[in-house]
Design an enzyme around this catalytic site. Structure first.
Site, mmCIF file in Angstrom:
data_model
loop_
_atom_site.group_PDB
_atom_site.id
_atom_site.type_symbol
_atom_site.label_atom_id
_atom_site.label_comp_id
_atom_site.label_asym_id
_atom_site.label_seq_id
_atom_site.Cartn_x
_atom_site.Cartn_y
_atom_site.Cartn_z
ATOM 1 N N TYR A 112 27.056 34.847 43.827
ATOM 2 C CA TYR A 112 26.517 35.681 44.913
ATOM 3 C C TYR A 112 25.100 36.152 44.560
ATOM 4 O O TYR A 112 24.907 37.247 44.026
ATOM 5 C CB TYR A 112 27.411 36.910 45.122
ATOM 6 C CG TYR A 112 28.890 36.591 45.286
ATOM 7 C CD1 TYR A 112 29.350 35.929 46.419
ATOM 8 C CD2 TYR A 112 29.817 36.945 44.303
ATOM 9 C CE1 TYR A 112 30.697 35.640 46.579
ATOM 10 C CE2 TYR A 112 31.161 36.659 44.448
ATOM 11 C CZ TYR A 112 31.601 36.012 45.582
ATOM 12 O OH TYR A 112 32.938 35.730 45.728
ATOM 13 N N TRP A 139 24.776 42.468 48.310
ATOM 14 C CA TRP A 139 25.922 42.661 49.219
ATOM 15 C C TRP A 139 26.133 44.153 49.442
ATOM 16 O O TRP A 139 26.001 44.951 48.500
ATOM 17 C CB TRP A 139 27.188 42.068 48.612
ATOM 18 C CG TRP A 139 27.605 40.758 49.206
ATOM 19 C CD1 TRP A 139 28.562 40.548 50.141
ATOM 20 C CD2 TRP A 139 27.089 39.450 48.897
ATOM 21 N NE1 TRP A 139 28.673 39.209 50.432
ATOM 22 C CE2 TRP A 139 27.781 38.512 49.691
ATOM 23 C CE3 TRP A 139 26.090 38.979 48.039
ATOM 24 C CZ2 TRP A 139 27.538 37.146 49.637
ATOM 25 C CZ3 TRP A 139 25.837 37.622 47.985
ATOM 26 C CH2 TRP A 139 26.545 36.723 48.778
ATOM 27 N N SER A 140 26.546 44.494 50.662
ATOM 28 C CA SER A 140 26.600 45.896 51.060
ATOM 29 C C SER A 140 27.576 46.746 50.244
ATOM 30 O O SER A 140 27.170 47.698 49.565
ATOM 31 C CB SER A 140 26.950 45.952 52.546
ATOM 32 O OG SER A 140 27.323 47.232 52.939
ATOM 33 N N GLN A 177 30.173 45.454 56.298
ATOM 34 C CA GLN A 177 31.245 45.556 55.304
ATOM 35 C C GLN A 177 31.756 47.003 55.269
ATOM 36 O O GLN A 177 31.174 47.888 55.893
ATOM 37 C CB GLN A 177 30.733 45.137 53.917
ATOM 38 C CG GLN A 177 30.951 43.661 53.634
ATOM 39 C CD GLN A 177 30.709 43.283 52.196
ATOM 40 O OE1 GLN A 177 29.852 43.873 51.533
ATOM 41 N NE2 GLN A 177 31.420 42.289 51.703
ATOM 42 N N GLU A 201 35.438 38.748 38.165
ATOM 43 C CA GLU A 201 35.546 39.159 39.571
ATOM 44 C C GLU A 201 36.964 39.675 39.875
ATOM 45 O O GLU A 201 37.131 40.663 40.576
ATOM 46 C CB GLU A 201 35.201 37.960 40.458
ATOM 47 C CG GLU A 201 35.014 38.278 41.927
ATOM 48 C CD GLU A 201 34.620 37.045 42.736
ATOM 49 O OE1 GLU A 201 34.445 35.943 42.135
ATOM 50 O OE2 GLU A 201 34.495 37.164 43.966
ATOM 51 N N GLY A 218 35.858 42.935 53.590
ATOM 52 C CA GLY A 218 35.631 42.827 52.141
ATOM 53 C C GLY A 218 36.794 42.129 51.456
ATOM 54 O O GLY A 218 36.660 41.634 50.348
ATOM 55 N N ASP A 226 38.351 39.271 52.227
ATOM 56 C CA ASP A 226 38.157 38.123 53.118
ATOM 57 C C ASP A 226 39.415 37.351 53.483
ATOM 58 O O ASP A 226 39.633 36.982 54.615
ATOM 59 C CB ASP A 226 37.224 37.107 52.461
ATOM 60 C CG ASP A 226 35.955 37.714 51.938
ATOM 61 O OD1 ASP A 226 35.790 38.936 52.013
ATOM 62 O OD2 ASP A 226 35.117 36.955 51.442
ATOM 63 N N TRP A 229 42.138 37.361 47.045
ATOM 64 C CA TRP A 229 42.689 38.491 47.791
ATOM 65 C C TRP A 229 44.138 38.281 48.232
ATOM 66 O O TRP A 229 44.614 38.934 49.136
ATOM 67 C CB TRP A 229 41.808 38.835 49.023
ATOM 68 C CG TRP A 229 40.436 39.303 48.640
ATOM 69 C CD1 TRP A 229 39.266 38.622 48.796
ATOM 70 C CD2 TRP A 229 40.086 40.555 48.024
ATOM 71 N NE1 TRP A 229 38.203 39.373 48.314
ATOM 72 C CE2 TRP A 229 38.685 40.560 47.839
ATOM 73 C CE3 TRP A 229 40.814 41.680 47.613
ATOM 74 C CZ2 TRP A 229 38.002 41.630 47.272
ATOM 75 C CZ3 TRP A 229 40.131 42.746 47.040
ATOM 76 C CH2 TRP A 229 38.734 42.704 46.884
HETATM 77 C C1 2M8 Z 1 33.380 38.057 48.720
HETATM 78 O O1 2M8 Z 1 32.902 37.739 50.000
HETATM 79 C C2 2M8 Z 1 31.876 36.751 50.206
HETATM 80 C C3 2M8 Z 1 31.517 36.798 51.688
HETATM 81 O O2 2M8 Z 1 30.990 38.049 51.979
HETATM 82 C C4 2M8 Z 1 32.326 35.345 49.823
HETATM 83 O O3 2M8 Z 1 33.510 35.123 49.586
HETATM 84 O O4 2M8 Z 1 31.447 34.477 49.781
HETATM 85 C C5 2M8 Z 1 34.329 39.260 48.872
HETATM 86 O O5 2M8 Z 1 35.062 39.477 47.694
HETATM 87 C C6 2M8 Z 1 33.541 40.501 49.262
HETATM 88 O O6 2M8 Z 1 34.358 41.640 49.262
HETATM 89 C C7 2M8 Z 1 32.344 40.726 48.324
HETATM 90 O O7 2M8 Z 1 31.569 41.756 48.826
HETATM 91 C C8 2M8 Z 1 31.487 39.458 48.159
HETATM 92 C C9 2M8 Z 1 30.417 39.600 47.081
HETATM 93 O O8 2M8 Z 1 30.989 40.081 45.894
HETATM 94 O O9 2M8 Z 1 32.326 38.336 47.817
#
Ligand code: 2M8
Length: 445
Positions: free
Chosen positions: A33, A37-38, A112, A409, A172, A174, A366
């Site tokens: 990532y 992210w929010s 989010q 994570e 959040g 997902d 999740w």
């Molecule tokens: C995950 O979400 C993103 C999309 O927003 C993804 O899967 O690509 C989730 O765990 C989310 O809660 C989290 O904010 C994000 C970045 O850590 O990853």
């Protein structure tokens, strides 16, 4: 755990946050990532507040600099220096600046969970420089109010008077089983299904991540919303997904309580926030508390059906101070019973899904694993309601989990095996917060 191990964990967590710091904000992970992210930033700010007040404030200020004119806080703020090939959906997909987003920066168009006011208040409470902290609160308060106003104005579900999530990513959580029923009704157009390449599978094992089918649905819903110009009112007729999520609403109620605290701290009247929180809490209990499952459940606003599953989202409403104690007790019984085994030697952290469900999975996104942020929220709920013994056991369990397995994570709740991305920011940040709480309570004994 001995103090050398605790110091090692603190050092590891700090170095993760340092490595993920990008000058004005933190990315969740260097591997998966690469943008801001929010809700990650809110959790990260809480951890940073113990290390650097300035960086903690800057983390939230940077996020709020990307606020839309309608008040929404986007779920991703894109770093223009990162290639679009690094993460999908990239800014080219969302097209925010031509659809109501700010012109200074590219963002996603969805939101989010609203935990930012709570993070701002924690940052303020942990601050050393009080005049700087006061200036920070004065600056961010109207932005937080406008963020919450957006949710109440644009997202209110008329029947429950709770707010809607328009995409599973907005929760959040997902891929939670709580959204399965609602996702069944989503039709994916052929051109959408073939329009993208997943980037996440380059970095982590596909057994840890959502399926291709789910991903196509995620992209379809985001495409539909984008094509409406992210207009919450004209979008109503073409929505394929509109779900009332218990955690999202509980965090809004908890954050309204925090806004009340912020207002008081800067010399304003916080009554309106406390009243909003009270109303949300009442509606949560009235519409989403399932007496038989003894957890909160989700409501599908398109079909009128409830999604009756025990998930961590249904435990988190205990964070709200105004939650009636008899409901808190029932939820805590569910959390500590056989469905989640919280604060026992049978599980690490708080599993994201019912351990006894037939489709419980120890590693899938999740759908079973324990995450530090949701576990931390349950811990805060226990702690703030004075359920100290269970809270302390959970705190020790979480610290040991991260010390053993690293700042990953998420984790297998049975074996503690790490999954997803390594060097994950909110895991590091909240481990720091837990270590600091442990230190503070040892000091006060
Ligand atoms: C995950 O979400 C993103 C999309 O927003 C993804 O899967 O690509 C989730 O765990 C989310 O809660 C989290 O904010 C994000 C970045 O850590 O990853």
């Amino acid at each position: 755990m001995n103090s050398a191990k605790l110091l090692d964990l603190m050092a590891e967590a700090k170095s993760v946050l340092e490595a993920n710091w990008r000058g004005k904000s933190t990315i969740p992970s260097r591997y998966l990532y690469p943008h801001q992210w929010s809700w990650d930033s809110a959790f990260t700010a809480i951890g940073l507040s113990h290390l650097s007040q300035q960086n903690a404030q800057l983390e939230l200020d940077t996020l709020f600099a990307a606020q839309w004119a309608d008040g929404r806080i986007p779920h991703i703020v894109f770093n223009p220096e990162v290639s679009p090939r690094e993460y999908f959906p990239s800014s080219d997909f969302w097209q925010s600046s031509s659809n109501g987003g700010p012109s200074s920066v590219e963002t996603s168009g969805i939101v989010q969970p609203p935990i930012h006011a709570r993070a701002a208040l924690d940052v303020f409470r942990n601050a050393r420089d009080l005049s700087l902290a006061n200036e920070f609160l004065v600056g961010i308060y109207p932005k937080l109010v406008s963020w919450h106003d957006y949710l109440f104005r644009n997202r209110l579900e008329p029947g429950t008077k709770l707010v809607l999530t328009l995409h599973p990513w907005e929760s959040g959580l997902d891929n939670s089983p709580l959204w399965d029923q609602a996702l069944e009704g989503v039709t994916v157009m052929a051109d959408v299904a073939t329009s993208f390449t997943r980037r996440d599978l380059q970095h982590v094992d596909k057994h840890d991540r959502p399926s291709d089918d789910d991903y196509s649905k995620f992209v379809q819903i985001a495409t539909d919303y984008r094509d409406s110009g992210y207009n919450d009112f004209t979008y109503v007729d073409s929505r394929q997904y509109a779900v009332v999520d218990p955690m999202f609403n509980a965090l809004l109620a908890w954050s309204e309580e925090a806004l009340g605290g912020i207002a008081t701290a800067i010399g304003l009247d916080g009554t309106v926030h406390m009243e909003r929180s009270r109303q949300l809490t009442e509606n949560l209990v009235r519409h989403l508390f399932d007496e038989e499952l003894e957890v909160f459940i989700a409501f599908d606003a398109l079909t009128g059906d409830f999604s009756r599953k025990r998930t961590v989202s249904g435990l988190i409403p205990i964070v709200v101070s105004a939650m009636p104690m008899h409901i808190v007790r029932k939820v805590v019984e569910t959390a500590t019973g056989e469905h989640f085994s919280v604060a026992s030697s049978k599980s690490w952290g708080v599993p994201s899904y019912d351990l006894l469900a037939s489709d419980f999975n120890v590693r899938l996104y999740w759908r079973g694993p324990s995450w530090l942020n949701t576990s931390w929220l349950v811990w805060r709920g226990l702690y703030d309601h004075g359920i100290t013994k269970i809270a302390d056991t959970l705190l020790e369990n979480l610290i040991e989990l991260v010390a053993r397995s690293g700042c990953y994570e998420y984790f297998d709740p049975i074996t503690a095996n790490p999954h997803g991305s390594k060097d994950f920011s909110w895991t590091a940040a909240l481990a720091i917060d837990l270590l600091e709480s442990k230190k503070a309570s040892a000091g006060s004994e």
